[in-house]
Design an enzyme around this catalytic site. Structure first.
Site, PDB file in Angstrom:
ATOM      1  N   ARG A   1     -12.558 -29.183  14.889  1.00 14.05           N
ATOM      2  CA  ARG A   1     -11.826 -30.266  14.884  1.00 14.05           C
ATOM      3  C   ARG A   1     -11.233 -30.355  16.608  1.00 14.05           C
ATOM      4  NH1 ARG A   1      -6.723 -29.437  13.259  1.00 14.05           N
ATOM      5  NH2 ARG A   1      -6.254 -31.510  13.410  1.00 14.05           N
TER       6      ARG A   1
ATOM      7  N   ARG B   1      -5.159 -38.064  19.820  1.00 20.55           N
ATOM      8  CA  ARG B   1      -4.013 -38.958  19.525  1.00 20.55           C
ATOM      9  C   ARG B   1      -3.939 -40.091  20.226  1.00 20.55           C
ATOM     10  NH1 ARG B   1       0.681 -34.716  21.580  1.00 20.55           N
ATOM     11  NH2 ARG B   1       0.357 -33.316  19.814  1.00 20.55           N
TER      12      ARG B   1
ATOM     13  N   ARG C   1     -12.053 -10.974  23.122  1.00 21.13           N
ATOM     14  CA  ARG C   1     -12.035 -11.496  24.523  1.00 21.13           C
ATOM     15  C   ARG C   1     -11.081 -10.888  25.208  1.00 21.13           C
ATOM     16  NH1 ARG C   1     -16.234 -13.525  26.622  1.00 21.13           N
ATOM     17  NH2 ARG C   1     -14.944 -14.816  27.812  1.00 21.13           N
TER      18      ARG C   1
ATOM     19  N   ARG D   1      -6.790 -21.462  33.936  1.00 20.70           N
ATOM     20  CA  ARG D   1      -5.588 -22.285  34.278  1.00 20.70           C
ATOM     21  C   ARG D   1      -4.657 -21.681  35.262  1.00 20.70           C
ATOM     22  NH1 ARG D   1      -2.470 -21.618  28.453  1.00 20.70           N
ATOM     23  NH2 ARG D   1      -3.023 -19.201  28.283  1.00 20.70           N
TER      24      ARG D   1
ATOM     25  N   GLU E   1      -5.431 -17.380  35.605  1.00 24.76           N
ATOM     26  CA  GLU E   1      -5.980 -16.803  34.448  1.00 24.76           C
ATOM     27  C   GLU E   1      -7.460 -16.925  34.178  1.00 24.76           C
ATOM     28  OE1 GLU E   1      -3.392 -17.601  30.938  1.00 24.76           O
ATOM     29  OE2 GLU E   1      -5.444 -17.610  29.598  1.00 24.76           O
TER      30      GLU E   1
ATOM     31  N   TYR F   1      -5.599 -13.367  15.119  1.00 25.97           N
ATOM     32  CA  TYR F   1      -4.889 -13.942  16.125  1.00 25.97           C
ATOM     33  C   TYR F   1      -3.647 -14.526  15.144  1.00 25.97           C
ATOM     34  CZ  TYR F   1      -2.771 -17.099  19.170  1.00 25.97           C
ATOM     35  OH  TYR F   1      -1.819 -17.499  20.209  1.00 25.97           O
TER      36      TYR F   1
ATOM     37  N   ASP G   1       0.130 -16.441  15.771  1.00 19.54           N
ATOM     38  CA  ASP G   1       1.238 -16.998  16.767  1.00 19.54           C
ATOM     39  C   ASP G   1       2.619 -16.436  16.448  1.00 19.54           C
ATOM     40  OD1 ASP G   1       0.075 -19.131  18.484  1.00 19.54           O
ATOM     41  OD2 ASP G   1       0.331 -20.597  16.917  1.00 19.54           O
TER      42      ASP G   1
HETATM   43  P1  FAD Z   1       1.044  -6.815  20.691  1.00 24.85           P
HETATM   44  O1  FAD Z   1       2.176  -7.888  21.268  1.00 24.85           O
HETATM   45  O2  FAD Z   1      -0.043  -6.456  21.282  1.00 24.85           O
HETATM   46  O3  FAD Z   1       2.293  -5.631  20.397  1.00 24.85           O
HETATM   47  C1  FAD Z   1       1.432  -4.476  19.856  1.00 24.85           C
HETATM   48  C2  FAD Z   1       1.988  -3.222  20.678  1.00 24.85           C
HETATM   49  O4  FAD Z   1       1.420  -1.872  20.091  1.00 24.85           O
HETATM   50  C3  FAD Z   1       1.697  -3.246  22.128  1.00 24.85           C
HETATM   51  O5  FAD Z   1       2.922  -3.273  22.766  1.00 24.85           O
HETATM   52  C4  FAD Z   1       0.951  -2.149  22.455  1.00 24.85           C
HETATM   53  O6  FAD Z   1       1.147  -1.263  23.660  1.00 24.85           O
HETATM   54  C5  FAD Z   1       1.458  -1.204  21.231  1.00 24.85           C
HETATM   55  N1  FAD Z   1       0.290   0.061  20.874  1.00 24.85           N
HETATM   56  C6  FAD Z   1      -0.942  -0.285  20.453  1.00 24.85           C
HETATM   57  N2  FAD Z   1      -1.505   0.898  20.276  1.00 24.85           N
HETATM   58  C7  FAD Z   1      -0.590   1.914  20.348  1.00 24.85           C
HETATM   59  C8  FAD Z   1      -0.871   3.363  20.530  1.00 24.85           C
HETATM   60  N3  FAD Z   1      -1.744   3.964  20.267  1.00 24.85           N
HETATM   61  N4  FAD Z   1       0.442   4.100  20.700  1.00 24.85           N
HETATM   62  C9  FAD Z   1       1.442   3.416  20.876  1.00 24.85           C
HETATM   63  N5  FAD Z   1       1.760   2.069  21.037  1.00 24.85           N
HETATM   64  C10 FAD Z   1       0.400   1.257  20.602  1.00 24.85           C
HETATM   65  N6  FAD Z   1       1.801 -16.994  20.407  1.00 24.85           N
HETATM   66  C11 FAD Z   1       2.798 -18.080  20.195  1.00 24.85           C
HETATM   67  O7  FAD Z   1       3.210 -18.513  19.129  1.00 24.85           O
HETATM   68  N7  FAD Z   1       2.628 -19.232  21.337  1.00 24.85           N
HETATM   69  C12 FAD Z   1       1.884 -18.854  22.424  1.00 24.85           C
HETATM   70  O8  FAD Z   1       2.062 -19.764  23.131  1.00 24.85           O
HETATM   71  C13 FAD Z   1       1.171 -17.819  22.740  1.00 24.85           C
HETATM   72  N8  FAD Z   1       0.518 -17.573  23.479  1.00 24.85           N
HETATM   73  C14 FAD Z   1      -0.483 -16.747  23.684  1.00 24.85           C
HETATM   74  C15 FAD Z   1      -1.107 -16.495  24.954  1.00 24.85           C
HETATM   75  C16 FAD Z   1      -2.125 -15.428  25.222  1.00 24.85           C
HETATM   76  C17 FAD Z   1      -2.841 -15.257  26.391  1.00 24.85           C
HETATM   77  C18 FAD Z   1      -2.194 -14.481  23.878  1.00 24.85           C
HETATM   78  C19 FAD Z   1      -3.103 -13.544  24.101  1.00 24.85           C
HETATM   79  C20 FAD Z   1      -1.456 -14.685  22.841  1.00 24.85           C
HETATM   80  C21 FAD Z   1      -0.529 -15.489  22.575  1.00 24.85           C
HETATM   81  N9  FAD Z   1       0.291 -15.774  21.509  1.00 24.85           N
HETATM   82  C22 FAD Z   1       1.061 -16.903  21.351  1.00 24.85           C
HETATM   83  C23 FAD Z   1       0.169 -14.780  20.354  1.00 24.85           C
HETATM   84  C24 FAD Z   1       1.298 -13.571  20.736  1.00 24.85           C
HETATM   85  O9  FAD Z   1       1.019 -13.015  21.922  1.00 24.85           O
HETATM   86  C25 FAD Z   1       1.354 -12.806  19.476  1.00 24.85           C
HETATM   87  O10 FAD Z   1       1.590 -13.511  18.236  1.00 24.85           O
HETATM   88  C26 FAD Z   1       2.112 -11.476  19.488  1.00 24.85           C
HETATM   89  O11 FAD Z   1       1.886 -10.764  20.771  1.00 24.85           O
HETATM   90  C27 FAD Z   1       1.443 -10.445  18.439  1.00 24.85           C
HETATM   91  O12 FAD Z   1       2.446  -9.369  18.429  1.00 24.85           O
HETATM   92  P2  FAD Z   1       1.970  -7.913  17.879  1.00 24.85           P
HETATM   93  O13 FAD Z   1       3.221  -7.179  17.919  1.00 24.85           O
HETATM   94  O14 FAD Z   1       1.225  -8.007  16.640  1.00 24.85           O
HETATM   95  O15 FAD Z   1       0.966  -7.109  19.038  1.00 24.85           O
END
Ligand code: FAD
Length: 364
Positions: A172, A176, A249, A280, A300, A348, A350
């Protein structure tokens, strides 16, 4: 008896939400992270008084009032709105595609005029099954929008020509026919006042935390500390890559502190031409309406993931999803370990989805 009820591997949003909930339920919790800071990819570093989103710009948005009210009990959120611009060969356009964009592209003023142009251009591949992303995009929004605002950006993001990318990547392309530059349609949107570290620190208040600890380097000893484990790292790594490695990626960020108070006048400018190698530029002070004398920007770049790069986006193609299913079947058999978050579920998410999931899914 173990010292902790839960060992939480990863101090990102998933691990921090889980820790908050477990602590509220009276559980003893230890959070570890291999990084030297909390917050996972939400982490902000304060530079020149500006909270810099070190792993890419993060905007919290949701239509779920329970989620919004919950995060606001931890830290108040501001009234930030994400309204990015696109730059193509030196000219600026509003995003997402809306009447402002169409006015800038064709000088039209009314929705009927814009619809007529788009409908005429969409006919280029009428009656044909799109063979690639380029044909798919033109069938959805016409050639002008595709060539000005989609082609260059998408090719930089994927490192391949749009004619070599499969059509299904774009299902999609929302258009708008009103003058509304707000990127998200959700009811609630904002940034934590003082940055995301406040949210994470609030969630982890009173919880034992050890940073710079890699679970895989001390696995046996760590496992003995707790009755259960919440694992938020990479699921393929957890199983020693026994079926193979999942692809991602990645991104590369180039940060600059500039001796000026205002670089681009907006939070984000996407570069949709091929002249600029980055996708960006983010100007971080706009997240919190900063009035500092200096400004911090981040360019980026999109990257293929290789070992040692940060894994950002799962690649949800058939090959990787089949591989993930193999790991998931092993994970489902674990009695002591829960897998959660973007790396452990190869999904993925949010931020609002994580908050909602952890609030509702677990009975602790
Ligand atoms: P993570 O934040 O990756 O946390 C996992 C943690 O585990 C990390 O700190 C890592 O160091 C730790 N870890 C991994 N392996 C080990 C190990 N072996 N031992 C100890 N520690 C470990 N979401 C939105 O809602 N709005 C946005 O605008 C948005 N923008 C984004 C932009 C980008 C570029 C990206 C990539 C994502 C974006 N997101 C956004 C999504 C958001 O980043 C995620 O929802 C969120 O970070 C996921 O949290 P998490 O705890 O699952 O993962």
């Amino acid at each position: 008896m173990s010292k902790y009820d839960y060992l939480i591997v990863g101090a990102g949003l998933y691990g921090s939400m889980f820790a908050y909930k477990a602590k509220k339920a009276g559980k003893r919790v230890l959070v570890i992270d291999k990084r030297s800071h909390l917050g996972g990819n939400l982490y902000c570093e304060n530079i020149e008084g500006i909270n810099v989103h070190k792993y890419g710009p993060h905007i919290f948005h949701t239509s779920n009032k329970e989620v919004w009210d919950f995060v606001n009990t931890i830290v108040p959120f501001n009234h930030f709105r994400y309204e990015p611009l696109a730059s193509y060969n030196g000219k600026l356009y509003n995003l997402p595609f809306n009447m402002n964009t169409f006015h800038q592209l064709w000088g039209v003023n009314t929705p009927d005029e814009a619809k007529a142009i788009i409908d005429a251009q969409r006919k280029e591949f009428e009656g044909k099954e799109p063979r690639n992303l380029e044909e798919q995009a033109i069938s959805l929004v016409g050639r002008d929008v595709y060539e000005t605002l989609i082609k260059g950006y998408t090719e930089k993001q994927w490192g391949r020509r749009c004619t070599e990318l499969p059509a299904f990547i774009i299902r999609r392309l929302p258009v708008r026919f009103c003058y509304n530059n707000n990127y998200f349609n959700d009811c609630y949107q904002g940034i934590p006042v003082g940055g995301y570290n406040k949210l994470i620190e609030g969630l982890l208040e009173g919880v034992d935390i050890h940073l710079d600890v890699d679970f895989f380097k001390e696995r046996e000893a760590l496992n003995q500390l707790a009755d259960s484990v919440l694992f938020t790292g990479k699921i393929d790594e957890f199983y020693d890559y026994r079926f193979g490695k999942l692809d991602y990626r990645s991104l590369r960020f180039e940060e600059e502190i500039l001796d000026m108070d205002n670089y681009q006048g907006n939070i984000a400018v996407n570069y949709t031409d091929t002249e600029h190698p980055y996708t960006r530029i983010i100007e971080h002070k706009y997240f919190e309406f900063g009035t500092q004398y200096k400004t911090v920007i981040t360019k980026e770049y999109s990257l293929e993931w290789t070992e040692g790069c940060e894994p950002y986006y799962p690649v949800n193609d058939d090959k990787n999803m089949t591989l993930y299913q193999q790991y998931k079947r092993l994970a489902e058999r674990e009695r002591k370990v829960i897998f959660g978050g973007r790396l452990a579920e190869y999904t993925y998410y949010d931020m609002h989805q994580i908050v909602e999931k952890v609030l509702n899914e677990y009975e602790l």
